[in-house]
Design an enzyme around this catalytic site. Structure first.
Site, PDB file in Angstrom:
ATOM      1  N   TYR A 105     -29.448   3.166  -2.709  1.00  0.00           N
ATOM      2  CA  TYR A 105     -29.488   4.608  -2.440  1.00  0.00           C
ATOM      3  C   TYR A 105     -29.137   5.331  -3.730  1.00  0.00           C
ATOM      4  O   TYR A 105     -28.235   4.915  -4.467  1.00  0.00           O
ATOM      5  CB  TYR A 105     -28.481   5.001  -1.356  1.00  0.00           C
ATOM      6  CG  TYR A 105     -28.381   6.508  -1.172  1.00  0.00           C
ATOM      7  CD1 TYR A 105     -29.229   7.173  -0.300  1.00  0.00           C
ATOM      8  CD2 TYR A 105     -27.457   7.258  -1.900  1.00  0.00           C
ATOM      9  CE1 TYR A 105     -29.167   8.548  -0.148  1.00  0.00           C
ATOM     10  CE2 TYR A 105     -27.387   8.635  -1.764  1.00  0.00           C
ATOM     11  CZ  TYR A 105     -28.250   9.269  -0.881  1.00  0.00           C
ATOM     12  OH  TYR A 105     -28.189  10.625  -0.745  1.00  0.00           O
ATOM     13  N   GLU A 134     -32.874  13.125  -3.657  1.00  0.00           N
ATOM     14  CA  GLU A 134     -32.444  11.943  -2.922  1.00  0.00           C
ATOM     15  C   GLU A 134     -33.554  10.895  -2.916  1.00  0.00           C
ATOM     16  O   GLU A 134     -34.704  11.202  -2.597  1.00  0.00           O
ATOM     17  CB  GLU A 134     -32.085  12.309  -1.481  1.00  0.00           C
ATOM     18  CG  GLU A 134     -31.571  11.125  -0.670  1.00  0.00           C
ATOM     19  CD  GLU A 134     -31.252  11.500   0.769  1.00  0.00           C
ATOM     20  OE1 GLU A 134     -30.129  11.223   1.224  1.00  0.00           O
ATOM     21  OE2 GLU A 134     -32.139  12.066   1.441  1.00  0.00           O
TER      22      GLU A 134
END
Length: 389
Positions: free
Chosen positions: A109, A197
């Site tokens: 991530y 993101e």
């Protein structure tokens, strides 16, 4: 402002960030043709909506044949996806991204946001990327890595190495990751992002570091510098009320509560919502009329608030500086009369021309609940929603 995944990836390519090849499709036929043009024997069919959690909602499917590309596209296109970010009404899928497949060795991530407590842009990374990143953050926060970037110094390879090693990357992967991190940082700064993101960021079997998914948010107030980004806006993904509010220079965001809020100033609006929660209520919206609102814009603000069937009471909280209290009072009275407001209306005024503003409200003959201060206003509006006033 949000953009779709395929749009975010096009921007990433311009900053040297690796992404998979893909084709945008508006129909099932275009999806199949897109897969053919990409070649290979594995593709991913991905719904394009402005929300996360698409995979869990059935909006991302792996296809191992053109027939499966067709069947998955038929199932997803036109479907309303409900995720944790769409709200209960969901979002209708009108566009697909057909992407080539890849062999994944590891998922990570990666994100960049502004850490307001430090006043620094901050990388957020984790060695455990994928659909369960929210669970990782909630249950094992120690697995979330944060690396801040000093505004004066800017990004340097040291930042990237610190982040890569903390995420468990090794060898040549680190070198590829450094290029990725720097590209994402440059995109964030140069395009005036508010959030970036990548979930997941993946390392492939060939050692490539690339963005398997991509979400970019942009500062609306900076779009005048980026007409090419503003052109990517998908109006069908945005609330009609929010678009209408924007036309009148109102900042409006719909929420899940039952107390409508009309406030001047973003900070005061946030404080108003917080104190409503403190007294046991739940705000139905964020609405900032700004410092230069007129009687007409105040009336439009009420119109937008009252369209929400969940609203059981309205709290007006105005601190008169540039915005004069008498102007707000005239707008409140005009709106209450023309719209026939049936829900309890609590008003707290303070600042420039406050005495005149209160007189206008008092002489109106309308059932307006006056409040002495913000705590009193929040208490009264919460009581009103519970039928105690």
């Amino acid at each position: 402002m949000n953009v779709h995944e395929y749009q975010a990836k096009e921007l990433m390519r311009k900053f040297g960030i690796k992404v998979l090849r893909g084709k945008v499709a508006k129909s099932v036929g275009e999806a199949v043709e897109g897969a053919k043009s990409l070649g290979g024997n594995v593709w991913v069919v991905k719904a394009q909506i402005h929300a996360g959690g698409r995979g869990k909602a059935g909006g991302v499917k792996l296809a191992k044949s053109l027939d499966e590309v067709k069947s998955h596209s038929e199932a997803i296109l036109g479907k309303t996806l409900v995720t944790h970010q769409t709200g209960p009404d969901g979002k209708k899928v009108q566009t697909l991204l057909i992407e080539e497949g890849c062999k994944i060795e590891h998922e990570y991530y990666l994100g960049i946001v502004l850490d307001r407590s430090k006043g620094k842009l901050t990388f957020i990374g984790s060695a455990e990327g994928g659909v369960e990143i929210e669970k990782v953050a909630a249950e094992t926060p120690d697995k979330i890595i944060k690396v801040a970037v000093d505004a004066a110094a800017g990004y340097s390879p040291y930042i990237g190495r610190k982040l890569a090693f903390a995420m468990g990357m090794k060898g040549d992967v680190v070198k590829d990751a450094l290029t990725f991190f720097e590209g994402l940082y440059n995109l964030y700064v140069n395009c005036d992002c508010t959030a970036a993101e990548i979930n997941p960021l993946v390392v492939t079997a060939t050692g490539d570091v690339l963005a398997l998914d991509a979400k970019l948010n942009f500062d609306d107030n900076a779009l005048f510098r980026h007409p090419e980004i503003e052109a990517l806006r998908d109006m069908s993904e945005e609330s009609k009320e929010e678009l209408e509010a924007h036309e009148y220079d109102l900042s409006y965001i719909s929420l899940d509560g039952n107390i409508g809020c009309l406030v001047n100033g973003a900070g005061l609006a946030m404080g108003t919502m917080d104190i409503i929660k403190l007294f046991g209520g739940s705000p139905a919206n964020f609405l900032d009329v700004g410092g230069g609102a007129t009687k007409e814009t105040v009336e439009k603000a009420f119109t937008i608030i009252l369209r929400d069937p969940k609203v059981k009471a309205i709290l007006v909280n105005i601190f008169g500086g540039i915005m004069k209290c008498d102007i707000i009072a005239e707008g409140i009275v005009a709106a209450a009369r023309s719209l026939g407001i049936k829900v309890p209306l609590v008003v707290r005024l303070e600042g420039t021309n406050v005495a005149l503003g209160k007189k206008i409200l008092g002489d109106s003959g309308l059932q307006i609940i006056a409040a002495d201060d913000l705590s009193d206003a929040a208490k009264k509006v919460v009581e009103a929603t519970k039928g105690r006033r």
